[in-house]
Design a protein around this motif. Structure first.
Motif, PDB file in Angstrom:
ATOM      1  N   THR A  37      10.751  10.411  -1.661  1.00  0.00           N
ATOM      2  CA  THR A  37      11.065   9.551  -2.795  1.00  0.00           C
ATOM      3  C   THR A  37      12.428   8.890  -2.625  1.00  0.00           C
ATOM      4  OG1 THR A  37      11.247   9.442  -5.206  1.00  0.00           O
ATOM      5  CG2 THR A  37      12.065  11.448  -4.170  1.00  0.00           C
ATOM      6  N   ASP A  39      13.552   7.363  -5.555  1.00  0.00           N
ATOM      7  CA  ASP A  39      13.945   7.320  -6.962  1.00  0.00           C
ATOM      8  C   ASP A  39      15.099   8.312  -7.172  1.00  0.00           C
ATOM      9  OD1 ASP A  39      14.101   7.965  -9.744  1.00  0.00           O
ATOM     10  OD2 ASP A  39      12.030   7.287 -10.035  1.00  0.00           O
ATOM     11  N   THR A  90      -0.124  12.897  -0.155  1.00  0.00           N
ATOM     12  CA  THR A  90       0.841  11.799  -0.232  1.00  0.00           C
ATOM     13  C   THR A  90       0.608  10.742   0.845  1.00  0.00           C
ATOM     14  OG1 THR A  90       2.411  13.063   1.125  1.00  0.00           O
ATOM     15  CG2 THR A  90       2.637  13.241  -1.273  1.00  0.00           C
ATOM     16  N   ASP A  93      -0.221   7.589  -1.381  1.00  0.00           N
ATOM     17  CA  ASP A  93       0.511   7.373  -2.633  1.00  0.00           C
ATOM     18  C   ASP A  93       1.729   8.285  -2.694  1.00  0.00           C
ATOM     19  OD1 ASP A  93       1.419   6.891  -5.199  1.00  0.00           O
ATOM     20  OD2 ASP A  93      -0.475   7.431  -6.187  1.00  0.00           O
ATOM     21  N   ARG A  94       2.899   7.682  -2.561  1.00  0.00           N
ATOM     22  CA  ARG A  94       4.149   8.432  -2.665  1.00  0.00           C
ATOM     23  C   ARG A  94       4.960   7.981  -3.878  1.00  0.00           C
ATOM     24  NH1 ARG A  94       6.568   9.763   3.305  1.00  0.00           N
ATOM     25  NH2 ARG A  94       4.724  10.843   4.033  1.00  0.00           N
ATOM     26  N   SER A  95       4.266   7.464  -4.856  1.00  0.00           N
ATOM     27  CA  SER A  95       4.955   6.999  -6.059  1.00  0.00           C
ATOM     28  C   SER A  95       5.547   8.203  -6.800  1.00  0.00           C
ATOM     29  CB  SER A  95       3.985   6.256  -6.982  1.00  0.00           C
ATOM     30  OG  SER A  95       3.006   7.147  -7.500  1.00  0.00           O
ATOM     31  N   THR A  96       6.582   7.937  -7.568  1.00  0.00           N
ATOM     32  CA  THR A  96       7.210   8.992  -8.359  1.00  0.00           C
ATOM     33  C   THR A  96       6.188   9.631  -9.285  1.00  0.00           C
ATOM     34  OG1 THR A  96       9.368   7.909  -8.242  1.00  0.00           O
ATOM     35  CG2 THR A  96       9.028   9.455 -10.067  1.00  0.00           C
ATOM     36  N   HIS A  97       5.362   8.803  -9.899  1.00  0.00           N
ATOM     37  CA  HIS A  97       4.321   9.305 -10.800  1.00  0.00           C
ATOM     38  C   HIS A  97       3.415  10.309 -10.086  1.00  0.00           C
ATOM     39  CE1 HIS A  97       0.270   9.175 -12.574  1.00  0.00           C
ATOM     40  NE2 HIS A  97       0.882   9.010 -13.719  1.00  0.00           N
ATOM     41  N   HIS A  98       2.957   9.949  -8.902  1.00  0.00           N
ATOM     42  CA  HIS A  98       2.038  10.807  -8.155  1.00  0.00           C
ATOM     43  C   HIS A  98       2.724  12.094  -7.688  1.00  0.00           C
ATOM     44  CE1 HIS A  98      -1.437  11.897  -5.786  1.00  0.00           C
ATOM     45  NE2 HIS A  98      -0.696  11.987  -4.696  1.00  0.00           N
TER      46      HIS A  98
END
Length: 150
Positions: A37, A39, A90, A93-98
């Motif tokens: 991440t 973020d 992952t 999808d490595r989004s913060t949400h996921h």
């Protein structure tokens, strides 16, 4: 873990080993996801949680050493399975949400495992039960903190 009909000493060890495994799983999982991440706020939360898992892991290691026992931690197979599960989860999808979603699911499993270990070791000492309670709270509070990222 089946209900332990062993001596309080054996139940102390069993419960403390469960705390070692659970806290090790938490700190290792967070460590793996930290690199995924960008973020800043989310990463800070992961570092904060990892620090708490490390501290609890060290307490459990110390308590086991006081009993004359060695911490066993996660098996090589468990570490590998977790690592591969995270890698697969992952891949696209490595989004913060996921990532938050994956961690919440893991914390829910960890919390259930912790509660089960406590129930299976009713004769464990107050100190061992306290560390197990800390692990359960850490899992539950960590999941709650991560819900803000969903």
């Amino acid at each position: 873990m089946a209900k332990q009909e062993h001596s309080p000493q054996r139940q102390n060890e069993a419960l403390l080993q469960a705390v070692v495994r659970g806290s090790e799983m938490g700190k290792n999982t967070l460590g793996q996801l930290l690199s995924m991440t960008d973020d800043r706020e989310f990463k800070a939360e992961l570092y904060r949680q990892q620090k708490e898992y490390r501290a609890l892991n060290q307490k459990a290691h110390t308590a086991l050493a006081a009993l004359g026992e060695e911490a066993k931690g996660q098996t090589q197979w468990a570490r590998m399975a977790t690592h591969m599960g995270i890698a697969a989860g992952t891949l696209t999808d490595r989004s913060t949400h996921h990532l938050a979603e994956m961690l919440i699911q893991g914390a829910d499993v960890g919390s259930a495992d912790c509660l089960s270990a406590q129930k299976d070791c009713p004769k464990a000492s107050a100190g061992a039960k306290q560390l197990a309670g800390e692990l359960c709270r850490l899992e539950q509070q960590g999941a709650e903190q991560l819900r803000q990222y969903l």
